[in-house]
Write a protein that holds these residues in place. Structure first.
Motif, mmCIF file in Angstrom:
data_model
loop_
_atom_site.group_PDB
_atom_site.id
_atom_site.type_symbol
_atom_site.label_atom_id
_atom_site.label_comp_id
_atom_site.label_asym_id
_atom_site.label_seq_id
_atom_site.Cartn_x
_atom_site.Cartn_y
_atom_site.Cartn_z
ATOM 1 N N THR A 81 -5.935 -13.770 40.176
ATOM 2 C CA THR A 81 -6.320 -13.448 41.361
ATOM 3 C C THR A 81 -5.845 -12.277 41.857
ATOM 4 O O THR A 81 -4.632 -11.677 41.102
ATOM 5 C CB THR A 81 -5.692 -14.703 42.498
ATOM 6 N N GLY A 82 -6.402 -11.442 42.842
ATOM 7 C CA GLY A 82 -5.637 -10.351 43.247
ATOM 8 C C GLY A 82 -6.564 -9.648 44.370
ATOM 9 O O GLY A 82 -7.637 -10.101 44.853
ATOM 10 N N SER A 83 -5.827 -8.573 45.152
ATOM 11 C CA SER A 83 -6.405 -8.063 46.270
ATOM 12 C C SER A 83 -5.715 -6.903 46.401
ATOM 13 O O SER A 83 -4.591 -6.863 46.345
ATOM 14 C CB SER A 83 -6.426 -8.880 47.551
ATOM 15 N N GLY A 113 -2.449 -5.518 45.663
ATOM 16 C CA GLY A 113 -2.619 -4.606 44.286
ATOM 17 C C GLY A 113 -2.152 -5.212 42.964
ATOM 18 O O GLY A 113 -2.205 -4.662 42.153
ATOM 19 N N HIS A 114 -1.677 -6.399 43.147
ATOM 20 C CA HIS A 114 -1.395 -7.344 41.965
ATOM 21 C C HIS A 114 -2.202 -8.297 41.614
ATOM 22 O O HIS A 114 -2.347 -9.366 42.293
ATOM 23 C CB HIS A 114 0.109 -7.720 42.082
ATOM 24 N N ALA A 115 -3.105 -7.832 40.510
ATOM 25 C CA ALA A 115 -4.061 -8.863 40.179
ATOM 26 C C ALA A 115 -3.652 -9.687 39.043
ATOM 27 O O ALA A 115 -3.509 -8.867 38.020
ATOM 28 C CB ALA A 115 -5.681 -8.500 39.956
ATOM 29 N N LEU A 155 5.418 0.771 39.729
ATOM 30 C CA LEU A 155 6.219 0.518 38.201
ATOM 31 C C LEU A 155 7.169 -0.336 38.265
ATOM 32 O O LEU A 155 8.303 -0.406 37.496
ATOM 33 C CB LEU A 155 6.825 2.029 38.150
ATOM 34 N N SER A 156 6.708 -1.379 38.832
ATOM 35 C CA SER A 156 7.692 -2.685 38.740
ATOM 36 C C SER A 156 7.564 -3.197 37.170
ATOM 37 O O SER A 156 6.704 -3.115 36.612
ATOM 38 C CB SER A 156 7.150 -3.873 39.782
ATOM 39 N N LYS A 157 8.912 -4.101 37.077
ATOM 40 C CA LYS A 157 8.861 -4.490 35.517
ATOM 41 C C LYS A 157 7.830 -5.621 35.399
ATOM 42 O O LYS A 157 7.426 -5.947 34.126
ATOM 43 C CB LYS A 157 10.106 -5.042 35.315
ATOM 44 N N TYR A 158 7.173 -6.149 36.189
ATOM 45 C CA TYR A 158 6.276 -7.042 36.247
ATOM 46 C C TYR A 158 4.944 -6.714 36.536
ATOM 47 O O TYR A 158 3.927 -7.574 36.780
ATOM 48 C CB TYR A 158 6.495 -8.376 37.042
ATOM 49 N N ALA A 159 4.685 -5.316 36.480
ATOM 50 C CA ALA A 159 3.240 -4.693 37.094
ATOM 51 C C ALA A 159 2.346 -5.253 35.956
ATOM 52 O O ALA A 159 0.996 -5.319 36.338
ATOM 53 C CB ALA A 159 3.369 -3.475 37.441
ATOM 54 N N ASP A 160 2.785 -5.235 34.796
ATOM 55 C CA ASP A 160 1.659 -5.467 33.772
ATOM 56 C C ASP A 160 1.739 -6.602 33.299
ATOM 57 O O ASP A 160 0.654 -7.116 32.416
ATOM 58 C CB ASP A 160 1.967 -4.519 32.582
#
Length: 178
Positions: A81-83, A113-115, A155-160
């Protein structure tokens, strides 16, 4: 403000919200009923914030898997999910809670922005059998006020993250394993 079923449906049709796979029957008055994915990471031994968590990955069979108390399970949502427009809030629900399952208590916010397929923190009060694809909670979408900033640009450590992820707090602790 929380989006209603018609607002969620309209945002999906406008491409402002992504839910994959999407099932319109899972829309409730103010949320989307999300499901448990088919994989768990069973955290082994003592946990230490300064080191990566040891785990064993286990697929949940179609016949189910009995979760046991005093064990930390990291699971994953079936849905991604994301938006870019809305923030998300992921919670367990009453049906899971009345089975003595606590899910995702500590980190329910999904930033704009985090899908993602959400990493779930799961604990149980008593042994309980769970199944892949079972309804496990509710996802609400929230209107954000102010200038939006996409989580992917932070550029968060969890972005990917795209599935089950262990804590990366050790990256912030002086003397922790990097």
């Amino acid at each position: 403000m929380i989006l209603t079923r018609p607002a969620i449906r309209a945002a999906l049709q406008a491409g402002e919200i992504t839910i994959e796979p999407y099932d319109p029957a899972r829309l409730s008055p103010n949320a989307y009923d999300w499901r448990l994915g088919d994989t768990l990471r069973v955290c082994a031994g003592e946990l230490d914030a300064a080191t990566p968590t040891a785990f064993v990955e286990q697929v949940i069979p179609a016949t189910g898997l009995v979760l046991k108390p005093e064990v930390l399970y990291l699971g994953v949502t079936l849905e991604k999910t994301g938006s870019e427009t809305y923030a998300q809030m992921l919670n367990g629900d009453r049906t899971i809670g009345t089975l003595g399952i606590w899910v995702h208590v500590s980190a329910p916010l999904g930033h704009q922005g985090h899908a993602i397929r959400w990493t779930l923190e799961i604990r149980v009060a008593k042994p309980v059998r769970v199944y892949p694809g079972m309804t496990f909670g509710k996802l609400v979408f929230l209107t954000a006020f102010g200038t939006p900033t996409s989580y992917q640009q932070q550029l968060s450590k969890y972005a990917d993250t795209d599935g089950i992820d262990i804590s990366r707090l050790y990256e912030e602790i002086p003397g922790g394993v990097l």
